[in-house]
Design a protein around this motif. Sequence first.
Motif, PDB file in Angstrom:
ATOM      1  N   THR A   1      33.601  35.676  43.518  1.00 42.84           N
ATOM      2  CA  THR A   1      32.227  36.151  43.666  1.00 42.84           C
ATOM      3  C   THR A   1      32.135  37.539  44.283  1.00 42.84           C
ATOM      4  OG1 THR A   1      32.054  34.961  45.767  1.00 42.84           O
ATOM      5  CG2 THR A   1      31.248  33.826  43.798  1.00 42.84           C
ATOM      6  N   CYS A   2      33.264  38.210  44.467  1.00 39.17           N
ATOM      7  CA  CYS A   2      33.229  39.554  45.043  1.00 39.17           C
ATOM      8  C   CYS A   2      32.374  40.484  44.199  1.00 39.17           C
ATOM      9  CB  CYS A   2      34.642  40.135  45.158  1.00 39.17           C
ATOM     10  SG  CYS A   2      35.503  39.619  46.649  1.00 39.17           S
ATOM     11  N   LYS A   3      31.572  41.268  44.907  1.00 38.28           N
ATOM     12  CA  LYS A   3      30.692  42.226  44.235  1.00 38.28           C
ATOM     13  C   LYS A   3      31.474  43.470  43.830  1.00 38.28           C
ATOM     14  CE  LYS A   3      29.305  43.923  48.743  1.00 38.28           C
ATOM     15  NZ  LYS A   3      28.281  43.956  49.732  1.00 38.28           N
ATOM     16  N   HIS A   4      30.818  44.326  43.088  1.00 36.08           N
ATOM     17  CA  HIS A   4      31.412  45.587  42.653  1.00 36.08           C
ATOM     18  C   HIS A   4      31.356  46.599  43.799  1.00 36.08           C
ATOM     19  CE1 HIS A   4      31.864  44.449  38.431  1.00 36.08           C
ATOM     20  NE2 HIS A   4      30.790  43.710  38.645  1.00 36.08           N
ATOM     21  N   ALA A   5      32.224  47.599  43.746  1.00 35.67           N
ATOM     22  CA  ALA A   5      32.305  48.609  44.802  1.00 35.67           C
ATOM     23  C   ALA A   5      30.976  49.322  45.019  1.00 35.67           C
ATOM     24  CB  ALA A   5      33.408  49.613  44.481  1.00 35.67           C
ATOM     25  N   ASP A   6      30.149  49.402  43.968  1.00 36.20           N
ATOM     26  CA  ASP A   6      28.853  50.074  44.111  1.00 36.20           C
ATOM     27  C   ASP A   6      27.766  49.144  44.658  1.00 36.20           C
ATOM     28  OD1 ASP A   6      28.196  48.422  41.963  1.00 36.20           O
ATOM     29  OD2 ASP A   6      27.927  50.065  40.537  1.00 36.20           O
ATOM     30  N   GLY A   7      28.149  47.921  45.036  1.00 38.00           N
ATOM     31  CA  GLY A   7      27.221  46.984  45.654  1.00 38.00           C
ATOM     32  C   GLY A   7      26.565  45.993  44.714  1.00 38.00           C
ATOM     33  N   ARG A   8      26.684  46.211  43.417  1.00 42.23           N
ATOM     34  CA  ARG A   8      26.076  45.262  42.476  1.00 42.23           C
ATOM     35  C   ARG A   8      26.853  43.958  42.473  1.00 42.23           C
ATOM     36  NH1 ARG A   8      26.497  47.528  36.848  1.00 42.23           N
ATOM     37  NH2 ARG A   8      28.450  48.247  37.727  1.00 42.23           N
ATOM     38  N   LYS A   9      26.115  42.853  42.474  1.00 41.15           N
ATOM     39  CA  LYS A   9      26.774  41.551  42.386  1.00 41.15           C
ATOM     40  C   LYS A   9      27.335  41.348  40.986  1.00 41.15           C
ATOM     41  CE  LYS A   9      26.308  36.650  43.025  1.00 41.15           C
ATOM     42  NZ  LYS A   9      25.770  35.603  43.811  1.00 41.15           N
ATOM     43  N   LEU A  10      26.542  41.707  39.987  1.00 37.54           N
ATOM     44  CA  LEU A  10      26.953  41.560  38.586  1.00 37.54           C
ATOM     45  C   LEU A  10      26.852  42.899  37.883  1.00 37.54           C
ATOM     46  CD1 LEU A  10      24.966  38.304  37.714  1.00 37.54           C
ATOM     47  CD2 LEU A  10      27.371  38.458  38.398  1.00 37.54           C
ATOM     48  N   ASP A  11      27.749  43.133  36.935  1.00 36.71           N
ATOM     49  CA  ASP A  11      27.649  44.352  36.137  1.00 36.71           C
ATOM     50  C   ASP A  11      26.770  44.091  34.918  1.00 36.71           C
ATOM     51  OD1 ASP A  11      29.260  42.934  34.331  1.00 36.71           O
ATOM     52  OD2 ASP A  11      30.996  44.253  34.574  1.00 36.71           O
ATOM     53  N   ASP A  12      26.700  45.047  34.020  1.00 34.36           N
ATOM     54  CA  ASP A  12      25.845  44.897  32.842  1.00 34.36           C
ATOM     55  C   ASP A  12      26.287  43.759  31.927  1.00 34.36           C
ATOM     56  OD1 ASP A  12      24.306  46.996  33.754  1.00 34.36           O
ATOM     57  OD2 ASP A  12      25.338  48.494  32.526  1.00 34.36           O
ATOM     58  N   ALA A  13      27.548  43.362  32.031  1.00 28.89           N
ATOM     59  CA  ALA A  13      28.067  42.238  31.240  1.00 28.89           C
ATOM     60  C   ALA A  13      27.850  40.907  31.957  1.00 28.89           C
ATOM     61  CB  ALA A  13      29.548  42.441  30.948  1.00 28.89           C
ATOM     62  N   GLY A  14      27.235  40.949  33.159  1.00 29.55           N
ATOM     63  CA  GLY A  14      26.967  39.723  33.906  1.00 29.55           C
ATOM     64  C   GLY A  14      28.173  39.190  34.657  1.00 29.55           C
ATOM     65  N   ARG A  15      29.146  40.066  34.958  1.00 35.84           N
ATOM     66  CA  ARG A  15      30.377  39.633  35.614  1.00 35.84           C
ATOM     67  C   ARG A  15      30.514  40.244  37.002  1.00 35.84           C
ATOM     68  NH1 ARG A  15      35.487  40.267  31.908  1.00 35.84           N
ATOM     69  NH2 ARG A  15      36.352  39.193  33.720  1.00 35.84           N
ATOM     70  N   THR A  16      31.156  39.487  37.879  1.00 37.21           N
ATOM     71  CA  THR A  16      31.476  39.980  39.219  1.00 37.21           C
ATOM     72  C   THR A  16      32.775  40.786  39.167  1.00 37.21           C
ATOM     73  OG1 THR A  16      32.839  38.063  39.770  1.00 37.21           O
ATOM     74  CG2 THR A  16      30.466  37.911  40.290  1.00 37.21           C
ATOM     75  N   ALA A  17      32.975  41.605  40.184  1.00 34.09           N
ATOM     76  CA  ALA A  17      34.255  42.314  40.290  1.00 34.09           C
ATOM     77  C   ALA A  17      35.392  41.309  40.486  1.00 34.09           C
ATOM     78  CB  ALA A  17      34.216  43.315  41.435  1.00 34.09           C
ATOM     79  N   GLY A  18      35.104  40.235  41.207  1.00 37.08           N
ATOM     80  CA  GLY A  18      36.116  39.194  41.405  1.00 37.08           C
ATOM     81  C   GLY A  18      36.609  38.598  40.100  1.00 37.08           C
ATOM     82  N   SER A  19      35.708  38.419  39.140  1.00 35.42           N
ATOM     83  CA  SER A  19      36.135  37.867  37.845  1.00 35.42           C
ATOM     84  C   SER A  19      37.066  38.832  37.123  1.00 35.42           C
ATOM     85  CB  SER A  19      34.931  37.503  36.976  1.00 35.42           C
ATOM     86  OG  SER A  19      34.274  38.664  36.487  1.00 35.42           O
ATOM     87  N   TYR A  20      36.814  40.133  37.286  1.00 36.24           N
ATOM     88  CA  TYR A  20      37.716  41.122  36.696  1.00 36.24           C
ATOM     89  C   TYR A  20      39.072  41.128  37.404  1.00 36.24           C
ATOM     90  CZ  TYR A  20      33.850  43.098  33.986  1.00 36.24           C
ATOM     91  OH  TYR A  20      32.807  43.277  33.101  1.00 36.24           O
TER      92      TYR A  20
END
Length: 129
Positions: A10-29
């Motif tokens: 569930t980790c968010k992206h470095a820019d603070g967004r929980k989900l990106d435009d594809a609906g994914r968390t940074a943790g999933s990547y």
Amino acid sequence: MTRAIVICTTCKHADGRKLDDAGRTAGSYMVEAVETVLAEKGRNDVTIQTQACLWNCTRPCSVVVRDDERFSYVTGANQPTREQAEAILAWFDMHGATETGEVPFRQWPDLMRGHFIARMPPVAKGEKA
């Protein structure tokens, strides 16, 4: 003996967004990057575990090297990239080659420097957790 790489899903992206435009968390990547590197190297000797929220939200992506016989380590601010995944796996292998889990700093991959947050000793044999 139990060793694993635990990755926060569930980790968010470095820019603070929980989900990106594809609906994914940074943790999933991050999970995908580590699993891809392992598959490409034909490795099935590494256990990957996922965990929703490792409570390290100020330093995403969080990855734990867990070991019941050596020190375990919490890391953060990992980029969900192939390069970071390779560094995590290289450090995991070095960790496993030691008796205590203490990898000399000079041996760390450059991409692992500055990411360690804490280390925890293993539960002593016969000790109640």
